[in-house]
Enzyme design. Structure first.
Site, PDB file in Angstrom:
ATOM      1  N   GLU A   1      -8.926   7.588   4.351  1.00  0.00           N
ATOM      2  CA  GLU A   1      -8.698   7.954   5.753  1.00  0.00           C
ATOM      3  C   GLU A   1      -9.219   9.374   6.026  1.00  0.00           C
ATOM      4  O   GLU A   1      -8.839  10.325   5.329  1.00  0.00           O
ATOM      5  CB  GLU A   1      -7.198   7.866   6.079  1.00  0.00           C
TER       6      GLU A   1
ATOM      7  N   LYS B   1       0.846  -1.194   0.000  1.00  0.00           N
ATOM      8  CA  LYS B   1       0.000   0.000   0.000  1.00  0.00           C
ATOM      9  C   LYS B   1       0.875   1.235   0.000  1.00  0.00           C
ATOM     10  O   LYS B   1       1.927   1.245   0.654  1.00  0.00           O
ATOM     11  CB  LYS B   1      -0.912   0.000   1.237  1.00  0.00           C
TER      12      LYS B   1
HETATM   13  O1  KIV Z   1      -0.556   2.480   8.841  1.00  0.00           O
HETATM   14  C1  KIV Z   1      -1.749   2.301   9.073  1.00  0.00           C
HETATM   15  O2  KIV Z   1      -2.152   1.817  10.127  1.00  0.00           O
HETATM   16  C2  KIV Z   1      -2.715   2.689   8.060  1.00  0.00           C
HETATM   17  C3  KIV Z   1      -4.152   2.661   8.446  1.00  0.00           C
HETATM   18  C4  KIV Z   1      -4.478   3.934   9.154  1.00  0.00           C
HETATM   19  C5  KIV Z   1      -5.035   2.450   7.289  1.00  0.00           C
HETATM   20  O3  KIV Z   1      -2.354   3.044   6.978  1.00  0.00           O
END
Ligand code: KIV
Length: 257
Positions: free
Chosen positions: A177, A108
């Site tokens: 988010e 991600k």
């Molecule tokens: O790093 C993380 O925990 C995240 C979440 C807030 C989706 O990216």
């Protein structure tokens, strides 16, 4: 219901996603039936005690991905690319490969139109990629805090455009988010890929939460949108206090060898 071209048999809306950073937590979340486990760079705060995620390194993410992987047999494991590990398409691909080698099935990254070349490089190499729009924690310092996104018409429009661009570039899902709930709902309606919300209302295709918020394991800070379902910090404090009491009296009372 939306169909997922990638990872379709294991991510079924409403998608449940939770962060994990270590073996026992990942194993418990997996055994509980969560669909997606995110090795989030939020570990910078929740594990390392830093102010934000900006000091997290790729080596740290590789290590935590390795130990989470060991605890997971069913859930999809996604690992965050930390800040400055995807500044160019080549760097994005090299960093993603390290996380995949460590056991992630997908990676991600945070950002919109500015990330399209990086996204194309990662997806083009066959690595499943999740996007992240709205509040971008890796940029909290430039932004001056954790702010809700999509309040103005212009911001809402650029979020929708970014979502559509990320979808065209091939991400399999997008984390939203701290996006205004109506804007998150509009994005969810217009995108074919699923949205996974955090602080973005209930009309997303799924929800992701930080595990410490869910279990009550980090009592010093709780985001306003987070709902706690446990009291791990209190249970830990009580257990340690009981142990301290036992040690303090052990010379008088003894305990089983
Ligand atoms: O790093 C993380 O925990 C995240 C979440 C807030 C989706 O990216």
């Amino acid at each position: 219901m939306k169909s997922l071209p990638l990872l379709s048999d294991r991510l079924l809306p409403p998608i449940s996603a939770i962060t994990a950073y270590d073996y026992p937590t990942a194993r418990i979340c997996d055994e509980a039936g969560v669909q997606l486990i995110l090795v989030g760079d939020s570990l910078g705060m929740m594990v390392a005690g830093c102010e934000d995620t900006t000091s997290v390194t790729l080596d740290q993410m590789v290590y935590h991905t390795t130990i989470v992987r060991r605890g997971v047999t069913r859930a999809v494991v996604v690992a965050d690319l930390p800040i400055h590990t995807y500044d160019t398409p080549a760097e994005a691909l090299a960093s993603s490969r390290r996380l995949i080698e460590a056991g992630a099935e997908a990676v991600k990254l945070e950002g919109g139109l500015d990330q399209i070349p990086q996204i194309e490089a990662i997806v083009g190499a066959g690595i499943p990629l999740c996007g992240h729009l709205g509040m971008l924690p890796q940029h909290v310092r430039e932004e001056g805090g954790y702010k809700k996104k999509g309040r103005s018409e212009a911001e809402a429009k650029s979020l929708v455009e970014a979502g559509l661009a990320l979808e065209s570039a091939g991400v399999f899902a997008i984390v939203l988010e701290s996006v205004v709930a109506d804007v998150a709902a509009e994005m969810t309606a217009r995108l074919r890929i699923p949205t996974i919300g955090i602080g973005s209302g209930h009309r997303c295709d799924g929800q992701v939460r930080v595990v410490h918020d869910v279990t009550g394991a980090f009592p010093w800070f709780l985001p306003p949108f987070a709902k706690t379902h446990g009291n791990v910090a209190e249970v830990t404090r009580n257990a340690v206090s009981a142990f301290l009491g036992e040690v303090a009296t052990s010379h008088q009372t003894g305990f089983p060898d």
